[in-house]
Design a protein around this motif. Structure first.
Motif, PDB file in Angstrom:
ATOM      1  N   PHE A  11      35.595  39.765  52.051  1.00  0.00           N
ATOM      2  CA  PHE A  11      36.701  38.852  51.487  1.00  0.00           C
ATOM      3  C   PHE A  11      37.457  39.730  50.109  1.00  0.00           C
ATOM      4  O   PHE A  11      38.593  39.898  50.089  1.00  0.00           O
ATOM      5  CB  PHE A  11      36.119  37.680  51.207  1.00  0.00           C
ATOM      6  N   ALA A  12      36.463  40.510  49.440  1.00  0.00           N
ATOM      7  CA  ALA A  12      37.084  40.936  48.065  1.00  0.00           C
ATOM      8  C   ALA A  12      37.853  42.348  48.487  1.00  0.00           C
ATOM      9  O   ALA A  12      39.118  42.585  47.968  1.00  0.00           O
ATOM     10  CB  ALA A  12      36.025  41.240  47.266  1.00  0.00           C
ATOM     11  N   VAL A  13      37.136  43.104  49.602  1.00  0.00           N
ATOM     12  CA  VAL A  13      38.127  44.263  50.259  1.00  0.00           C
ATOM     13  C   VAL A  13      39.414  43.791  50.716  1.00  0.00           C
ATOM     14  O   VAL A  13      40.592  44.417  50.360  1.00  0.00           O
ATOM     15  CB  VAL A  13      37.347  44.902  51.239  1.00  0.00           C
ATOM     16  N   TYR A  14      39.508  42.552  51.264  1.00  0.00           N
ATOM     17  CA  TYR A  14      40.639  42.179  52.039  1.00  0.00           C
ATOM     18  C   TYR A  14      41.706  41.751  51.054  1.00  0.00           C
ATOM     19  O   TYR A  14      42.763  42.191  50.844  1.00  0.00           O
ATOM     20  CB  TYR A  14      40.358  41.037  52.883  1.00  0.00           C
ATOM     21  N   VAL A  19      46.380  42.884  47.070  1.00  0.00           N
ATOM     22  CA  VAL A  19      46.999  43.342  46.051  1.00  0.00           C
ATOM     23  C   VAL A  19      47.903  44.877  46.184  1.00  0.00           C
ATOM     24  O   VAL A  19      48.978  44.853  45.651  1.00  0.00           O
ATOM     25  CB  VAL A  19      45.806  43.646  45.037  1.00  0.00           C
ATOM     26  N   VAL A  20      47.360  45.925  46.969  1.00  0.00           N
ATOM     27  CA  VAL A  20      47.898  47.130  46.961  1.00  0.00           C
ATOM     28  C   VAL A  20      49.290  46.649  47.669  1.00  0.00           C
ATOM     29  O   VAL A  20      50.459  47.294  47.358  1.00  0.00           O
ATOM     30  CB  VAL A  20      47.072  47.900  47.864  1.00  0.00           C
ATOM     31  N   LEU A  21      49.326  46.027  48.731  1.00  0.00           N
ATOM     32  CA  LEU A  21      50.421  45.591  49.626  1.00  0.00           C
ATOM     33  C   LEU A  21      51.368  44.843  48.622  1.00  0.00           C
ATOM     34  O   LEU A  21      52.593  45.240  48.797  1.00  0.00           O
ATOM     35  CB  LEU A  21      50.224  44.872  50.888  1.00  0.00           C
ATOM     36  N   ARG A  22      51.250  43.919  47.826  1.00  0.00           N
ATOM     37  CA  ARG A  22      52.011  43.293  47.015  1.00  0.00           C
ATOM     38  C   ARG A  22      52.775  44.110  45.725  1.00  0.00           C
ATOM     39  O   ARG A  22      53.798  43.918  45.282  1.00  0.00           O
ATOM     40  CB  ARG A  22      51.463  42.207  46.471  1.00  0.00           C
ATOM     41  N   LEU A  23      51.926  45.102  45.552  1.00  0.00           N
ATOM     42  CA  LEU A  23      52.066  46.327  44.417  1.00  0.00           C
ATOM     43  C   LEU A  23      53.291  47.025  45.241  1.00  0.00           C
ATOM     44  O   LEU A  23      54.359  47.475  44.334  1.00  0.00           O
ATOM     45  CB  LEU A  23      51.099  46.904  44.102  1.00  0.00           C
ATOM     46  N   GLY A  42      35.106  43.688  40.680  1.00  0.00           N
ATOM     47  CA  GLY A  42      34.034  42.922  39.627  1.00  0.00           C
ATOM     48  C   GLY A  42      33.050  42.078  40.737  1.00  0.00           C
ATOM     49  O   GLY A  42      31.977  41.891  40.596  1.00  0.00           O
ATOM     50  N   VAL A  43      34.027  41.417  41.595  1.00  0.00           N
ATOM     51  CA  VAL A  43      33.371  40.555  42.368  1.00  0.00           C
ATOM     52  C   VAL A  43      32.421  41.468  43.520  1.00  0.00           C
ATOM     53  O   VAL A  43      31.127  40.845  43.656  1.00  0.00           O
ATOM     54  CB  VAL A  43      34.362  39.748  43.355  1.00  0.00           C
ATOM     55  N   ILE A  44      32.944  42.485  43.982  1.00  0.00           N
ATOM     56  CA  ILE A  44      32.255  43.318  45.049  1.00  0.00           C
ATOM     57  C   ILE A  44      30.858  43.922  44.059  1.00  0.00           C
ATOM     58  O   ILE A  44      30.007  43.825  44.687  1.00  0.00           O
ATOM     59  CB  ILE A  44      33.156  44.490  45.363  1.00  0.00           C
ATOM     60  N   PHE A  45      31.199  44.224  42.932  1.00  0.00           N
ATOM     61  CA  PHE A  45      29.809  44.881  42.177  1.00  0.00           C
ATOM     62  C   PHE A  45      29.011  43.587  41.945  1.00  0.00           C
ATOM     63  O   PHE A  45      27.841  43.767  42.375  1.00  0.00           O
ATOM     64  CB  PHE A  45      30.428  45.284  40.575  1.00  0.00           C
ATOM     65  N   ALA A  46      29.262  42.455  41.824  1.00  0.00           N
ATOM     66  CA  ALA A  46      28.412  41.450  41.617  1.00  0.00           C
ATOM     67  C   ALA A  46      27.560  40.907  42.844  1.00  0.00           C
ATOM     68  O   ALA A  46      26.566  40.711  42.769  1.00  0.00           O
ATOM     69  CB  ALA A  46      29.146  40.139  40.838  1.00  0.00           C
ATOM     70  N   ALA A  47      28.520  41.313  43.909  1.00  0.00           N
ATOM     71  CA  ALA A  47      27.863  40.945  45.196  1.00  0.00           C
ATOM     72  C   ALA A  47      26.822  41.923  45.627  1.00  0.00           C
ATOM     73  O   ALA A  47      25.661  41.782  46.201  1.00  0.00           O
ATOM     74  CB  ALA A  47      28.862  40.847  46.276  1.00  0.00           C
ATOM     75  N   ILE A  48      26.851  43.273  45.076  1.00  0.00           N
ATOM     76  CA  ILE A  48      26.239  44.496  45.327  1.00  0.00           C
ATOM     77  C   ILE A  48      24.827  44.237  44.720  1.00  0.00           C
ATOM     78  O   ILE A  48      23.703  44.531  44.952  1.00  0.00           O
ATOM     79  CB  ILE A  48      26.870  45.734  45.491  1.00  0.00           C
TER      80      ILE A  48
END
Lengths: 114, 223
Positions: A11-14, A19-23, A42-48
Motif C-alpha cells: 500500500f505504501a509503495v502504491y 505521489v510521484v505521479l502527482r508531482l 516511514g510507514v515502510i520502515f516501520a512495517a519492515i
C-alpha cells in the motif's frame, strides 16, 4: 514477514507512486511531495522493522508503539484538516471576489452601453 | 459630496419598490440595489423605480451583496456610501443623522444603532444582539451597542483601507473589526426601526445568530 506487513508495504509503495505521479502533473508541489514521500517511507520502515519503532517509543516514554502511532496520526490529521480549511477558505475568498467583480463589471458595462 | 445609498436585497419584491420611492422622495438620487441572486422580481422592480441594479449571479449573503454595492458606488464616483436594509425596517429620514458625522469630518464610519430605543424589538433579538455585540467587543476590541446593524455609512477614504472578507451576516462585525484594526474613527447614532410583520420575518433567526457567532470566531482565530 507476515501478510499484514506485506500489505502495508504494498500500500505504501502504491502511495509513493501516486505521489510521484502527482508531482509530475504538478498537482503537488515538490515540498509537499517530499513530505508525503517521507511519511510513506516511514510507514515502510516501520512495517519492515517494527522493533525499532517499539524501542523508539520506549525511549520517548510513550509506552506502547500503537500509542505513539495514534498520537502521530492525530497530529497529522489535525494538520491536514487545518491545511484543508485554509485551502477552502482561500478558494471561498477568491470565488467571492470573482462573483463580486463580475457583478460590478457587468453593471458598469450595461450603464455605458445605454 | 456625492452620496450613494446601497440596498442589499434578496427576494425583496414586496418592499424594495417602497424603499426606493421613499429614498427618492427624501432627495437621494443615487440608489444602488444589489440583487443577491433573487428568484423573484427584485431586479425588475428596482430598475423600474429608477435604481441602478448590481446583480450577483448567485446568492452571496448580505455581506457579499453589501461589499459589491459599496465598491461599485465608490468606483463610479461616490464620496460617501450608506447601506440600509431593503425590507423597509429602516427609516430613510435617519440617513441624514447617519451621514452627518462623516460630512462634518468627525468620523470615518458611522453605524445606526437600534438599541438606543429598542421598543418593538423582540426580547430574543435584543438578547442575541447584545450577545453578538459583546462577542465582537471581546474578540475585536471595539464596542458597539448594535454590532449587527445594517444601517452604516462609510467614506471612500475609510473604505479603501478596509479588507472585508465576510459574506454573510458576520460582515457587520467584520466591518467593526476593520474599523478597529485600521484605526478609523467610529460613531454610533440612534435610529428608528419600523417593525412590521414582514420586517420581523426577515433578518437573522436564532440559528442565524449562532452561525454568525461561529463565523465571527473563525474570522478572529483562523483569519
Amino acid at each position: 514477514m507476515n501478510i499484514v506487513q506485506m500489505l502495508i508495504i504494498i500500500f505504501a509503495v502504491y502511495a509513493i507512486v501516486k505521489v510521484v505521479l502527482r508531482l509530475r502533473d504538478k498537482s503537488l508541489s515538490p515540498v509537499e511531495s517530499f513530505l508525503w514521500a517521507i511519511l510513506w517511507v516511514g510507514v515502510i520502515f516501520a512495517a519492515i522493522f517494527p522493533n525499532t519503532l517499539i524501542e523508539l517509543s520506549n525511549d520517548l516514554g510513550l509506552g506502547k508503539t500503537l500509542n505513539m502511532l495514534v498520537y502521530l496520526s492525530i497530529l497529522l490529521l489535525f494538520y491536514l484538516v487545518f491545511r484543508l480549511y485554509s485551502a477552502l477558505d482561500k478558494l471561498d475568498h477568491r470565488f467571492n471576489t470573482l462573483v463580486k467583480e463580475l457583478s460590478i463589471e457587468r453593471t458598469i458595462k450595461r450603464k455605458k452601453s445605454k | 459630496m456625492k452620496i450613494f445609498v446601497v440596498l442589499p436585497a434578496y427576494n425583496e419584491e414586496k418592499q424594495i419598490g417602497n424603499v426606493i420611492r421613499s429614498l427618492k422622495k427624501n432627495g437621494y438620487k443615487n440608489i444602488v440595489v444589489v440583487d443577491d441572486g433573487s428568484s423573484d422580481k427584485t431586479s425588475s422592480i428596482s430598475r423600474k423605480e429608477g435604481a441602478i441594479v448590481v446583480r450577483n449571479i448567485m446568492n452571496m449573503g448580505v455581506g457579499g451583496a453589501s461589499v459589491a454595492g459599496i465598491e461599485y458606488s465608490f468606483r463610479i464616483g461616490a464620496d460617501i456610501v450608506v447601506t440600509i436594509d431593503s425590507d423597509g425596517q429602516h427609516d430613510v429620514k435617519d440617513i441624514k443623522k447617519v451621514i452627518t458625522p462623516l460630512l462634518n469630518n468627525s468620523a470615518d464610519v458611522v453605524s445606526g444603532s437600534r438599541m438606543f430605543n429598542p421598543k418593538g424589538m423582540p426580547l430574543i433579538r435584543r438578547i442575541g444582539n447584545f450577545g453578538l455585540s459583546f462577542i465582537t467587543f471581546i474578540l475585536f476590541g471595539i464596542w458597539s451597542t448594535d454590532s449587527q446593524s445594517g444601517f452604516r455609512a462609510v467614506t471612500k477614504h475609510a473604505w479603501k483601507k478596509m479588507h472585508i472578507k465576510a459574506t454573510g451576516y458576520e460582515y457587520n462585525s467584520d466591518m467593526l473589526r476593520e474599523v478597529r484594526y485600521q484605526n478609523l474613527r467610529f460613531k454610533e447614532v440612534p435610529i428608528r426601526v419600523i417593525y412590521t410583520e414582514y420586517s420581523l420575518s426577515k433578518g437573522q433567526s436564532v440559528m442565524g445568530g449562532v452561525r454568525t457567532f461561529i463565523s465571527i470566531l473563525k474570522r478572529r482565530f483562523l483569519g
